[in-house]
Design a protein around this motif. Structure first.
Motif, PDB file in Angstrom:
ATOM      1  N   LYS A   1       0.908  -1.262  -0.030  1.00  0.00           N
ATOM      2  CA  LYS A   1       0.142  -0.170  -0.162  1.00  0.00           C
ATOM      3  C   LYS A   1       0.819   1.287   0.042  1.00  0.00           C
ATOM      4  N   ARG A   2       1.791   1.089   0.446  1.00  0.00           N
ATOM      5  CA  ARG A   2       2.826   2.432   0.904  1.00  0.00           C
ATOM      6  C   ARG A   2       3.519   2.697  -0.815  1.00  0.00           C
ATOM      7  N   LEU A   3       3.944   1.458  -1.419  1.00  0.00           N
ATOM      8  CA  LEU A   3       4.390   1.649  -2.523  1.00  0.00           C
ATOM      9  C   LEU A   3       3.103   2.215  -3.732  1.00  0.00           C
ATOM     10  N   SER A   4       2.142   1.698  -3.569  1.00  0.00           N
ATOM     11  CA  SER A   4       0.834   2.107  -4.251  1.00  0.00           C
ATOM     12  C   SER A   4       0.764   3.719  -4.290  1.00  0.00           C
ATOM     13  N   GLN A   5       0.861   4.225  -2.920  1.00  0.00           N
ATOM     14  CA  GLN A   5       0.824   5.718  -2.710  1.00  0.00           C
ATOM     15  C   GLN A   5       2.002   6.371  -3.464  1.00  0.00           C
ATOM     16  N   TYR A   6       3.087   5.875  -3.403  1.00  0.00           N
ATOM     17  CA  TYR A   6       4.066   6.539  -4.340  1.00  0.00           C
ATOM     18  C   TYR A   6       4.148   6.507  -5.719  1.00  0.00           C
ATOM     19  N   ALA A   7       3.486   5.479  -6.014  1.00  0.00           N
ATOM     20  CA  ALA A   7       3.115   5.314  -7.430  1.00  0.00           C
ATOM     21  C   ALA A   7       2.035   6.520  -7.902  1.00  0.00           C
ATOM     22  N   GLU A   8       1.210   6.549  -7.044  1.00  0.00           N
ATOM     23  CA  GLU A   8      -0.051   7.844  -7.384  1.00  0.00           C
ATOM     24  C   GLU A   8       0.820   8.998  -7.092  1.00  0.00           C
ATOM     25  N   VAL A   9       1.638   9.277  -6.367  1.00  0.00           N
ATOM     26  CA  VAL A   9       2.243  10.656  -6.307  1.00  0.00           C
ATOM     27  C   VAL A   9       3.288  10.767  -7.450  1.00  0.00           C
ATOM     28  N   LEU A  10       4.124   9.929  -7.903  1.00  0.00           N
ATOM     29  CA  LEU A  10       4.834  10.191  -8.952  1.00  0.00           C
ATOM     30  C   LEU A  10       4.201  10.352 -10.466  1.00  0.00           C
ATOM     31  N   GLU A  11       2.895   9.470 -10.506  1.00  0.00           N
ATOM     32  CA  GLU A  11       2.318   9.602 -11.753  1.00  0.00           C
ATOM     33  C   GLU A  11       1.453  11.188 -11.662  1.00  0.00           C
ATOM     34  N   LYS A  12       1.173  11.642 -10.513  1.00  0.00           N
ATOM     35  CA  LYS A  12       0.687  12.887 -10.450  1.00  0.00           C
ATOM     36  C   LYS A  12       1.681  14.087 -10.757  1.00  0.00           C
ATOM     37  N   HIS A  13       2.932  13.587 -10.276  1.00  0.00           N
ATOM     38  CA  HIS A  13       4.003  14.785 -10.318  1.00  0.00           C
ATOM     39  C   HIS A  13       4.273  14.974 -11.914  1.00  0.00           C
ATOM     40  N   TYR A  14       4.609  13.807 -12.492  1.00  0.00           N
ATOM     41  CA  TYR A  14       4.988  13.867 -13.792  1.00  0.00           C
ATOM     42  C   TYR A  14       3.876  13.770 -14.968  1.00  0.00           C
TER      43      TYR A  14
ATOM     44  N   ILE B   1      11.756   2.158   2.156  1.00  0.00           N
ATOM     45  CA  ILE B   1      11.610   2.086   0.899  1.00  0.00           C
ATOM     46  C   ILE B   1      12.421   3.227   0.095  1.00  0.00           C
ATOM     47  N   PHE B   2      12.926   2.767  -0.725  1.00  0.00           N
ATOM     48  CA  PHE B   2      13.724   3.875  -1.702  1.00  0.00           C
ATOM     49  C   PHE B   2      13.178   3.644  -3.141  1.00  0.00           C
ATOM     50  N   ILE B   3      12.887   4.783  -3.650  1.00  0.00           N
ATOM     51  CA  ILE B   3      12.598   4.764  -5.048  1.00  0.00           C
ATOM     52  C   ILE B   3      13.739   5.377  -6.014  1.00  0.00           C
ATOM     53  N   VAL B   4      14.124   4.088  -6.692  1.00  0.00           N
ATOM     54  CA  VAL B   4      15.627   4.387  -7.426  1.00  0.00           C
ATOM     55  C   VAL B   4      15.455   4.973  -8.900  1.00  0.00           C
ATOM     56  N   GLN B   5      14.366   4.949  -9.164  1.00  0.00           N
ATOM     57  CA  GLN B   5      14.000   5.319 -10.782  1.00  0.00           C
ATOM     58  C   GLN B   5      12.541   5.580 -11.077  1.00  0.00           C
ATOM     59  N   SER B   6      12.116   6.475 -12.064  1.00  0.00           N
ATOM     60  CA  SER B   6      10.600   6.875 -12.376  1.00  0.00           C
ATOM     61  C   SER B   6      10.862   7.299 -13.781  1.00  0.00           C
ATOM     62  N   ARG B   7      10.336   6.628 -14.743  1.00  0.00           N
ATOM     63  CA  ARG B   7      10.104   6.987 -16.126  1.00  0.00           C
ATOM     64  C   ARG B   7       8.855   6.734 -16.729  1.00  0.00           C
ATOM     65  N   PRO B   8       8.396   7.322 -17.919  1.00  0.00           N
ATOM     66  CA  PRO B   8       7.053   7.194 -18.577  1.00  0.00           C
ATOM     67  C   PRO B   8       6.977   5.633 -18.856  1.00  0.00           C
ATOM     68  N   ILE B   9       5.782   5.123 -18.631  1.00  0.00           N
ATOM     69  CA  ILE B   9       5.405   3.665 -19.279  1.00  0.00           C
ATOM     70  C   ILE B   9       5.312   3.927 -20.759  1.00  0.00           C
ATOM     71  N   THR B  10       6.203   3.105 -21.388  1.00  0.00           N
ATOM     72  CA  THR B  10       6.104   3.352 -23.048  1.00  0.00           C
ATOM     73  C   THR B  10       5.256   2.243 -23.570  1.00  0.00           C
TER      74      THR B  10
END
Length: 296
Positions: free
Chosen positions: A248-261, A276-285
């Protein structure tokens, strides 16, 4: 580009590529090897070398947790392990994905190894696969740029990838995959990860699916600081990697990152004793596309 300009090897690379037939696999491999050797043998510009070493010294100091003694810790023999990773300007575009064509190096320690691997990372802009793909897609080689990202290594107990929007189903769910140890196991395809599907409900993040795989091995950093593979016992192999809180914490990070980018994200994470550490985030291709019947 800065390294190539200052090292004075742009023309040499252009000459090697000028008459290259990418359909000739042997010549493609030879050209790649020659370009990479030229780059790796070139002298690092002194000002760039100084900036890299200074940044590594500061990272060493901050990692020891005593920011008031930076000057002392800069000379500490307890140098930290880092990941030397590539980030190319043309990696994730709407009509082309260059992701995975460049190289990353894990568990690098010490100034000499850092500088050596930084050049190897930069030279990976000219792997056979990258040269071939750029030319097929109509991208000019001289327009491609690559940054070297140096990150403190997380001595991962668990790691994985997640997608803020399910790339295989148009249902708004979040997908998380995880393994024991380093995430290289997933990226390389050596380990089948646990698979979790979570609702995209911001108020709840209900866990909809849990598929626990048999993870026979884990990739870890051994006592010598080298990346190695260990066999897992039956109980560990078949045990669930992520608990409900982590999912659930990772899911929160996913939503925050999608909103940011402002677009769905493909995210890499690592988990150690501290969290937990987020080491990379990039657009889904690659995303789910409705077929014609569904559209009608």
């Amino acid at each position: 580009a800065y390294f190539l300009d200052k090292a004075g090897i742009n023309n040499a690379i252009k000459e090697i590529l000028s008459e290259l037939d990418i359909q000739d696999t042997k010549k493609l491999n030879e050209a790649s090897e020659k370009i990479r050797k030229t780059m790796e043998d070139a002298k690092m510009p002194p000002e760039l070398e100084e900036m890299i070493v200074e940044a590594y010294d500061i990272l060493n100091a901050e990692s020891h947790g005593n920011k008031e003694a930076l000057d002392v810790l800069k000379k500490s023999s307890e140098e930290i392990f880092v990941a030397v990773r590539s980030s190319a300007t043309t990696e994730d575009l709407a009509d082309a994905s260059f992701a995975g064509q460049q190289e990353s190096f894990l568990n690098v320690r010490g100034n000499r190894e850092l500088l050596k691997n930084a050049k190897k990372c930069m030279s990976s802009l000219f792997t056979p696969r990258a040269i071939y793909y750029r030319q097929k897609k109509g991208f000019k080689h001289e327009q491609a740029r690559l940054a070297v990202v140096v990150q403190k290594m997380i001595n991962s107990i668990k790691s994985g990838v997640m997608f803020s929007k399910n790339p295989t189903r148009d249902d708004g769910t979040i997908v998380i995959e995880a393994v024991w140890g380093l995430g290289e196991g997933i990226v390389s395809g050596q380990i089948k990860p646990d698979h979790y599907v979570v609702s995209g409900d911001l108020d709840n993040f209900e866990i909809l699916e849990i598929d626990i795989s048999k993870k026979k091995i884990a990739i870890i950093r051994n006592a010598k600081g080298q990346t190695g593979t260990i066999k897992l016992g039956a109980e560990k192999s078949e045990s669930r990697v992520l608990d409900n809180y982590q999912i659930k914490r990772l899911s929160q990070y996913a939503e925050v990152l999608e909103k940011h980018y402002e677009k769905p994200q493909d995210i890499e994470f690592a988990i150690d004793d501290s969290g937990i550490f987020i080491v990379q985030s990039r657009p889904i291709t690659t995303v789910f596309k409705k077929n014609e019947e569904e559209v009608q």
